[in-house]
Design a protein around this motif. Structure first.
Motif, short mmCIF file in Angstrom:
data_model
loop_
_atom_site.label_atom_id
_atom_site.label_comp_id
_atom_site.label_asym_id
_atom_site.label_seq_id
_atom_site.Cartn_x
_atom_site.Cartn_y
_atom_site.Cartn_z
N ARG A 175 0.84 -1.20 0.00
CA ARG A 175 0.00 0.00 0.00
C ARG A 175 0.88 1.25 0.00
O ARG A 175 1.88 1.31 0.72
N ASN A 176 0.47 2.20 -0.80
CA ASN A 176 1.09 3.53 -0.75
C ASN A 176 0.32 4.32 0.30
O ASN A 176 -0.62 5.05 0.00
N LEU A 177 0.73 4.15 1.54
CA LEU A 177 -0.03 4.67 2.66
C LEU A 177 0.91 5.40 3.63
O LEU A 177 1.96 4.86 4.00
N VAL A 178 0.53 6.59 4.02
CA VAL A 178 1.30 7.38 4.99
C VAL A 178 0.43 7.59 6.21
O VAL A 178 -0.62 8.23 6.12
N THR A 179 0.85 7.04 7.32
CA THR A 179 0.08 7.16 8.57
C THR A 179 0.78 8.03 9.59
O THR A 179 0.18 8.38 10.60
N ASP A 180 2.04 8.37 9.34
CA ASP A 180 2.81 9.18 10.28
C ASP A 180 3.63 10.18 9.48
O ASP A 180 4.56 9.79 8.77
N SER A 181 3.28 11.44 9.63
CA SER A 181 3.96 12.48 8.83
C SER A 181 5.40 12.67 9.27
O SER A 181 6.19 13.30 8.55
N LEU B 108 6.06 2.44 -0.89
CA LEU B 108 5.53 1.81 0.31
C LEU B 108 4.97 2.81 1.32
O LEU B 108 4.47 2.39 2.37
N GLY B 109 5.05 4.11 1.00
CA GLY B 109 4.66 5.08 2.02
C GLY B 109 5.57 4.91 3.23
O GLY B 109 6.78 4.76 3.08
N ASN B 110 4.99 4.94 4.43
CA ASN B 110 5.81 4.62 5.61
C ASN B 110 5.27 3.38 6.33
O ASN B 110 5.39 3.24 7.54
N THR B 111 4.65 2.49 5.54
CA THR B 111 4.12 1.25 6.12
C THR B 111 5.23 0.29 6.54
O THR B 111 5.07 -0.48 7.47
#
Length: 241
Positions: A160-166, A197-200
């Motif tokens: 997932r291209n997901l960012v949960t923590d800036s 990968l975003g930051n996953t």
């Protein structure tokens, strides 16, 4: 009595010399006439070859753009990607393993993945076998697969291209290597774009499964199932708020 004057005869040697001179002059004239007619002066006329002679064409060999068939690796299998697909931040990359050798090849497990950045440095991440933490529909347990010569197996890489923590820098991979199993040689495959990968910090992969011989080789993997409305890594909002 009337006397008539008759011309004196030339000696035989003089007549022979005259004939030789005329013959030499005629031959020289013919040589000059042929020399004046160069091959380029009548190029393209009917009956003249426009290309190299047959012997030269035979020695020329194959054309420069003829590529020899790819050799089978020493492992007896070849791994490649079949293209990627993206939907709502969920990425899927198809993998295909072909038994290009002459002996049966056995699989029983998951592909082994390694991701590298643009400097070809390893990307630190966690590989999820079965991808259950990323999406559903790819959690079938591995089964023993035996591939005869020419048969193939498939798997799917998911992330997932997901960012949960800036505060955490997003990770992008540029290169991907895949091995059939742990401890076996890997091959570099085309990821069909960045591995964003975003930051996953994780990437998933399904187990190898035997491809149906009647199924054509896909250019892209089958679209992944629709992701849940809320990713598993994000806590759902409190309904009491």
């Amino acid at each position: 009595m009337i006397y008539r004057e008759t011309p004196a005869r030339r000696p035989a040697s003089t007549a022979s010399a005259t004939v030789k001179a005329l013959t030499t002059l005629t031959a020289a004239t013919a040589v000059l006439a042929l020399g004046a007619c160069r091959p380029g002066d009548h190029r393209g006329q009917s009956g003249d070859p426009t290309g190299p002679p047959p012997a030269a064409r035979a020695e020329a060999g194959p054309t420069a753009n003829t590529e020899p068939p790819a050799e089978c690796p020493a492992t007896g299998v070849r791994i490649r990607s079949t293209g990627g697909d993206a939907a709502m931040g969920l990425r899927a990359l198809g993998l295909e393993l072909v038994n290009c050798g002459e002996r049966p090849y056995q699989l029983n497990g998951y592909p082994v993945l390694h991701v590298f950045d643009k400097e070809r440095e390893p990307v630190m991440l966690r590989v999820v076998n079965g991808a259950k933490e990323i999406t559903s529909g790819f959690d079938q347990p591995p089964r023993q697969v035996t591939l005869a010569a020419g048969e193939r197996a498939t798997a799917v890489v998911l992330w997932r291209n997901l960012v949960t923590d800036s505060t955490v820098v997003a990770t992008n991979g540029e290169f991907l290597t895949v091995a059939p199993a742990a401890g076996q040689p890997d091959e570099e495959v085309d990821p069909d774009g960045p591995i964003d990968l975003g930051n996953t910090g994780r990437i998933g992969v399904s187990a190898w499964k035997k491809a149906d011989p009647s199924t054509p080789v896909p250019s892209r993997p089958a679209p992944p199932p629709a992701p849940s409305a809320v990713p598993s890594s994000v806590s759902p909002p409190d309904s009491r708020l």
